[in-house]
Design an enzyme around this catalytic site. Structure first.
Site, PDB file in Angstrom:
ATOM      1  N   SER A 144      14.118 -11.114  -7.457  1.00 13.54           N
ATOM      2  CA  SER A 144      13.025 -10.163  -7.591  1.00 13.54           C
ATOM      3  C   SER A 144      12.924  -9.707  -9.052  1.00 13.54           C
ATOM      4  CB  SER A 144      13.239  -8.988  -6.635  1.00 13.54           C
ATOM      5  OG  SER A 144      12.099  -8.178  -6.566  1.00 13.54           O
ATOM      6  N   ARG A 227       7.793   4.635  -1.486  1.00 15.15           N
ATOM      7  CA  ARG A 227       8.898   3.832  -0.976  1.00 15.15           C
ATOM      8  C   ARG A 227       8.551   3.203   0.374  1.00 15.15           C
ATOM      9  NH1 ARG A 227      12.976   0.602  -2.454  1.00 15.15           N
ATOM     10  NH2 ARG A 227      14.813   0.786  -1.116  1.00 15.15           N
ATOM     11  N   ASP A 320       8.480 -14.915   2.266  1.00 13.60           N
ATOM     12  CA  ASP A 320       8.185 -13.866   1.287  1.00 13.60           C
ATOM     13  C   ASP A 320       6.681 -13.704   1.112  1.00 13.60           C
ATOM     14  OD1 ASP A 320       8.141 -12.112  -0.894  1.00 13.60           O
ATOM     15  OD2 ASP A 320       9.730 -13.158  -1.968  1.00 13.60           O
ATOM     16  N   HIS A 352      10.716 -10.838   1.563  1.00 13.48           N
ATOM     17  CA  HIS A 352      11.235 -10.741   0.202  1.00 13.48           C
ATOM     18  C   HIS A 352      12.692 -10.280   0.160  1.00 13.48           C
ATOM     19  CE1 HIS A 352      11.126 -10.334  -4.107  1.00 13.48           C
ATOM     20  NE2 HIS A 352      11.412  -9.041  -4.044  1.00 13.48           N
TER      21      HIS A 352
END
Length: 374
Positions: A144, A227, A320, A352
């Protein structure tokens, strides 16, 4: 759902450079990296493995990729000195918006300068050369945001457009291999859009006040919602359906009284995040990710990656949706010849976050590749 991170701390050692010039042209009076090491440097000083963390990670590799660390594992501490830095701009011990600005003796806050992925990697290279004393790096690995840094390591030590490396008596390239996981050559409109929606959640919080909020009363609701959006993008439809289905905590399946299990999960993730992250740091780090473009100032991505002649193992997660696997295939296709390339597709319904959660598959792929590198 399985959590991707353990307890997060700012433990580690410090490396500092004074008057660190950023890609933007601004200068940080003091740029400090918090870092941790596992294992020992060999006599040749070339057994170093660098592991780069993702958006909300830290230098404590054992807390989030612990299944890969230790004797006989991918990051074998009997063979390697494993180095993991908390990146520049993050809030786990490195210089960040929560650090003190020497010109005001107050935290930088919203005035913290713009940092790019290129900046962060230049500082990590300085640590490795000046602080650790590594003669060369066996491999740089990350997923990532960590994968973006990994590509930057490869390009910065290969590209004629990048600052030159200090002279070395070693015939080896400074970075001898790399393993970028679940990232692309640059941040796309899709990824920037997802980051921007998260930032807008924070901006729309009444307590944001253009970043000049009271430290004891931060925009918690905005950060919590940001978040939650991130947690949806990190996983997949199947992962959510299989874990939560249409289950509720109270048996009601309609209207405002329905308390869905998935709602409880997202609320928990948002609330937990408030304990360990700063809203301005979150904004600045997502902007740093948006800066990712290995081709900027180097004639484009094809030109930059075409200069990379070291062995590279590119990994992607088949499910992903945030960094689709075709983006990892693009990296693989653009890499220069002569170094040896490998592509590994990780099978997972996790999406992911599979790069953190599928530690057996990821670790096996890393270990098999590292065994081929001198």
């Amino acid at each position: 759902m399985e959590d991707e991170y353990g307890k997060m701390t700012s433990e580690g050692d410090k490396f500092t450079i004074k008057n660190f010039k950023l890609e933007s042209g601004e200068t940080l009076p003091t740029a400090t990296l918090n870092y941790r090491t596992y294992g020992a440097l060999n006599e040749a000083k070339d057994n170093v493995i660098v592991v780069c963390h993702a958006l909300t990670g830290n230098a404590s590799l054992d807390g989030w990729w612990g299944g890969l660390l230790g004797e006989g594992k991918a990051f074998d501490t009997n063979k390697y000195l494993v180095v993991c830095c908390n990146i520049l701009g993050s809030c786990y011990g490195s210089t960040s918006p929560t650090s003190i600005d020497p010109s005001t003796s107050l935290p930088y806050g919203i005035t913290f300068p713009d940092v790019s992925v290129q900046d962060g990697v230049r500082l990590q290279l300085a640590l490795l050369k000046e602080g650790i004393g590594a003669s060369s790096i066996k491999s740089v690995i990350g997923g990532s945001f960590g994968g973006m840094q990994t590509l930057e390591f490869a390009v910065q030590t290969s590209s004629p457009h990048s600052p030159p490396n200090p002279p070395s008596s070693s015939p080896k390239p400074y970075v001898r291999s790399c393993i970028p996981i679940a990232c692309g050559t640059r941040h796309t409109a899709w990824q920037i859009g997802i980051s921007e929606v998260q930032r807008q959640c924070i901006y729309k919080d009444p307590k944001w006040l253009n970043g000049n909020f009271t430290p004891t009363d931060p925009p918690r609701a905005g950060l919590e919602l940001a978040r939650q959006i991130g947690m949806i993008s990190y996983r997949t439809k199947d992962a959510y359906d299989n874990k939560f289905g249409r289950e509720t905590k109270n048996g009601v399946e309609y209207g405002k009284y329905a308390h869905w299990e998935v709602k409880s999960y997202l609320e928990y993730q948002g609330e937990k995040f408030l304990e360990r992250f700063d809203p301005i740091t979150y904004i600045k780090l997502t902007e740093q990710m948006d800066s990712h473009d290995v081709g900027r100032g180097r004639g484009g991505c094809a030109s930059a990656l075409g200069q990379v002649k070291i062995p590279v193992c590119v990994m992607g997660i088949d499910s992903d949706v945030l960094y689709p696997i075709e983006q990892q295939r693009e990296i693989y296709d653009l890499l220069g010849g002569g170094g040896g390339r490998k592509f590994i597709e990780i099978k997972s319904e996790a999406g992911h976050d599979g790069f953190l959660l599928e530690q057996e598959q990821v670790g096996r792929g890393i270990q098999e590749f590292l065994d081929l590198i001198e």
